[in-house]
Design a protein around this motif. Structure first.
Motif, PDB file in Angstrom:
ATOM      1  N   LEU A 113       0.867  -1.175   0.000  1.00 55.58           N
ATOM      2  CA  LEU A 113       0.000   0.000   0.000  1.00 55.58           C
ATOM      3  C   LEU A 113       0.905   1.227   0.000  1.00 55.58           C
ATOM      4  O   LEU A 113       1.643   1.464   0.956  1.00 55.58           O
ATOM      5  CB  LEU A 113      -0.905   0.019   1.241  1.00 55.58           C
ATOM      6  CG  LEU A 113      -1.643   1.330   1.532  1.00 55.58           C
ATOM      7  CD1 LEU A 113      -2.576   1.711   0.382  1.00 55.58           C
ATOM      8  CD2 LEU A 113      -2.423   1.217   2.838  1.00 55.58           C
ATOM      9  N   ILE A 114       0.885   1.985  -1.099  1.00 59.56           N
ATOM     10  CA  ILE A 114       1.719   3.167  -1.231  1.00 59.56           C
ATOM     11  C   ILE A 114       0.799   4.378  -1.082  1.00 59.56           C
ATOM     12  O   ILE A 114      -0.169   4.527  -1.835  1.00 59.56           O
ATOM     13  CB  ILE A 114       2.459   3.184  -2.590  1.00 59.56           C
ATOM     14  CG1 ILE A 114       3.437   2.009  -2.686  1.00 59.56           C
ATOM     15  CG2 ILE A 114       3.232   4.479  -2.753  1.00 59.56           C
ATOM     16  CD1 ILE A 114       2.853   0.714  -3.058  1.00 59.56           C
ATOM     17  N   CYS A 115       1.095   5.219  -0.082  1.00 60.35           N
ATOM     18  CA  CYS A 115       0.202   6.332   0.237  1.00 60.35           C
ATOM     19  C   CYS A 115       0.990   7.438   0.935  1.00 60.35           C
ATOM     20  O   CYS A 115       2.214   7.382   0.992  1.00 60.35           O
ATOM     21  CB  CYS A 115      -0.961   5.844   1.095  1.00 60.35           C
ATOM     22  SG  CYS A 115      -0.433   5.096   2.655  1.00 60.35           S
ATOM     23  N   PHE A 116       0.288   8.408   1.495  1.00 57.96           N
ATOM     24  CA  PHE A 116       0.963   9.568   2.098  1.00 57.96           C
ATOM     25  C   PHE A 116       1.896   9.198   3.247  1.00 57.96           C
ATOM     26  O   PHE A 116       2.855   9.907   3.517  1.00 57.96           O
ATOM     27  CB  PHE A 116      -0.061  10.620   2.546  1.00 57.96           C
ATOM     28  CG  PHE A 116      -0.928  10.198   3.704  1.00 57.96           C
ATOM     29  CD1 PHE A 116      -0.556  10.476   5.013  1.00 57.96           C
ATOM     30  CD2 PHE A 116      -2.127   9.534   3.488  1.00 57.96           C
ATOM     31  CE1 PHE A 116      -1.357  10.095   6.079  1.00 57.96           C
ATOM     32  CE2 PHE A 116      -2.936   9.152   4.544  1.00 57.96           C
ATOM     33  CZ  PHE A 116      -2.547   9.429   5.848  1.00 57.96           C
ATOM     34  N   TYR A 117       1.663   8.077   3.924  1.00 60.44           N
ATOM     35  CA  TYR A 117       2.549   7.704   5.029  1.00 60.44           C
ATOM     36  C   TYR A 117       3.519   6.582   4.676  1.00 60.44           C
ATOM     37  O   TYR A 117       4.397   6.238   5.465  1.00 60.44           O
ATOM     38  CB  TYR A 117       1.740   7.345   6.286  1.00 60.44           C
ATOM     39  CG  TYR A 117       0.888   6.105   6.177  1.00 60.44           C
ATOM     40  CD1 TYR A 117       1.437   4.833   6.298  1.00 60.44           C
ATOM     41  CD2 TYR A 117      -0.486   6.207   5.972  1.00 60.44           C
ATOM     42  CE1 TYR A 117       0.656   3.699   6.204  1.00 60.44           C
ATOM     43  CE2 TYR A 117      -1.275   5.079   5.881  1.00 60.44           C
ATOM     44  CZ  TYR A 117      -0.698   3.826   6.001  1.00 60.44           C
ATOM     45  OH  TYR A 117      -1.492   2.713   5.898  1.00 60.44           O
ATOM     46  N   ASN A 118       3.387   5.989   3.508  1.00 59.34           N
ATOM     47  CA  ASN A 118       4.315   4.961   3.018  1.00 59.34           C
ATOM     48  C   ASN A 118       4.559   5.255   1.541  1.00 59.34           C
ATOM     49  O   ASN A 118       3.863   4.749   0.676  1.00 59.34           O
ATOM     50  CB  ASN A 118       3.728   3.555   3.196  1.00 59.34           C
ATOM     51  CG  ASN A 118       4.675   2.489   2.681  1.00 59.34           C
ATOM     52  OD1 ASN A 118       5.865   2.538   2.921  1.00 59.34           O
ATOM     53  ND2 ASN A 118       4.134   1.529   1.939  1.00 59.34           N
ATOM     54  N   LYS A 119       5.530   6.097   1.275  1.00 60.12           N
ATOM     55  CA  LYS A 119       5.685   6.673  -0.066  1.00 60.12           C
ATOM     56  C   LYS A 119       6.361   5.762  -1.089  1.00 60.12           C
ATOM     57  O   LYS A 119       6.425   6.117  -2.258  1.00 60.12           O
ATOM     58  CB  LYS A 119       6.421   8.007   0.024  1.00 60.12           C
ATOM     59  CG  LYS A 119       5.568   9.073   0.702  1.00 60.12           C
ATOM     60  CD  LYS A 119       6.182  10.440   0.527  1.00 60.12           C
ATOM     61  CE  LYS A 119       5.267  11.519   1.014  1.00 60.12           C
ATOM     62  NZ  LYS A 119       5.193  11.666   2.430  1.00 60.12           N
ATOM     63  N   SER A 120       6.866   4.605  -0.671  1.00 64.82           N
ATOM     64  CA  SER A 120       7.533   3.723  -1.627  1.00 64.82           C
ATOM     65  C   SER A 120       7.263   2.265  -1.296  1.00 64.82           C
ATOM     66  O   SER A 120       7.244   1.878  -0.134  1.00 64.82           O
ATOM     67  CB  SER A 120       9.042   3.979  -1.609  1.00 64.82           C
ATOM     68  OG  SER A 120       9.706   3.112  -2.501  1.00 64.82           O
ATOM     69  N   SER A 121       7.067   1.469  -2.353  1.00 62.21           N
ATOM     70  CA  SER A 121       6.949   0.026  -2.145  1.00 62.21           C
ATOM     71  C   SER A 121       8.314  -0.509  -1.730  1.00 62.21           C
ATOM     72  O   SER A 121       9.347   0.107  -2.010  1.00 62.21           O
ATOM     73  CB  SER A 121       6.473  -0.657  -3.436  1.00 62.21           C
ATOM     74  OG  SER A 121       7.402  -0.440  -4.488  1.00 62.21           O
ATOM     75  N   ALA A 122       8.333  -1.658  -1.073  1.00 67.32           N
ATOM     76  CA  ALA A 122       9.597  -2.242  -0.604  1.00 67.32           C
ATOM     77  C   ALA A 122      10.561  -2.479  -1.762  1.00 67.32           C
ATOM     78  O   ALA A 122      11.772  -2.305  -1.619  1.00 67.32           O
ATOM     79  CB  ALA A 122       9.324  -3.547   0.144  1.00 67.32           C
ATOM     80  N   CYS A 123      10.036  -2.837  -2.922  1.00 63.66           N
ATOM     81  CA  CYS A 123      10.869  -3.125  -4.089  1.00 63.66           C
ATOM     82  C   CYS A 123      11.298  -1.846  -4.822  1.00 63.66           C
ATOM     83  O   CYS A 123      12.153  -1.896  -5.708  1.00 63.66           O
ATOM     84  CB  CYS A 123      10.124  -4.035  -5.051  1.00 63.66           C
ATOM     85  SG  CYS A 123       8.592  -3.291  -5.673  1.00 63.66           S
ATOM     86  N   GLY A 124      10.679  -0.719  -4.491  1.00 64.79           N
ATOM     87  CA  GLY A 124      11.022   0.545  -5.129  1.00 64.79           C
ATOM     88  C   GLY A 124      10.377   0.777  -6.478  1.00 64.79           C
ATOM     89  O   GLY A 124      10.665   1.771  -7.146  1.00 64.79           O
TER      90      GLY A 124
END
Length: 196
Positions: A67-78
């Motif tokens: 889940l990419i959103c305002f509090y998690n701006k990047s996926s683990a894989c980039g």
């Protein structure tokens, strides 16, 4: 020239664009004119938040980082990166953007769902009936060429979230589908729970 879609339409992204590996998803909106309240002063601005959900073949989020959103701006894989939060929606063009490197999207991810929520909508008593000129577009960051645009023209009054579109795999290619469905989900985490 960009392809302008209507709700329910699908279009190829990579098949007709040889070598396309990176796209940017731009989302934009404007708040309707704010009326002054009875006691003077304007109501709080409508703060829309764009998010991306990386879903597997069963339409599920496999891990929280998908889940990419305002509090998690990047996926683990980039492969999926949110460029930042616009809290007012003011100005022309994209209000928020999500960069996607299609070549780095993990094989287990079959679609990337694009959604928009209204931040703190319950406390502020806001919904998408207070938004106009909403759109999603996909463009090639290498040359700025807009590939797809979908203007959301339905009435979304009473809805606090929009599923605007998805980028998905199909026979080794990537496609885009214009969805434009309103939902009741006052926070992105509540919407994301539907996909766990």
């Amino acid at each position: 020239m960009a392809i302008s879609l209507v709700k329910g339409q699908k279009v190829d992204l990579t098949k007709g664009n040889a070598g396309l590996t990176k796209v940017v998803v731009g989302l934009g909106w404007d708040a309707i004119e704010q009326k002054k309240s009875f006691f003077g002063g304007k109501k709080a601005a409508v703060d829309c938040d764009a998010s991306a959900l990386m879903l597997n073949a069963n339409n599920k989020l496999e891990q929280k980082g998908d889940l990419i959103c305002f509090y998690n701006k990047s996926s683990a894989c980039g492969s999926v990166v949110h460029t930042g939060d616009n809290v007012t929606g003011e100005g022309d063009g994209d209000d928020e953007q999500i960069n996607i490197d299609l070549s780095k999207v993990p094989a287990n991810v079959h679609k990337i769902l694009m959604v928009v929520n209204i931040y703190d909508c319950e406390a502020r008593k806001q919904d998408f009936g207070m938004i106009k000129s909403a759109f999603i577009r996909v463009f090639n960051p290498a040359n700025g060429q807009e590939l797809v645009r979908f203007n959301l023209t339905d009435s979304y009054a009473g809805k606090t979230a929009l599923i605007v579109g998805e980028i998905y795999r199909n026979n080794g290619e990537w496609k885009f589908s214009a969805i434009g469905e309103g939902e009741q989900a006052p926070h992105i985490d509540l919407l994301a729970r539907r996909y766990t």
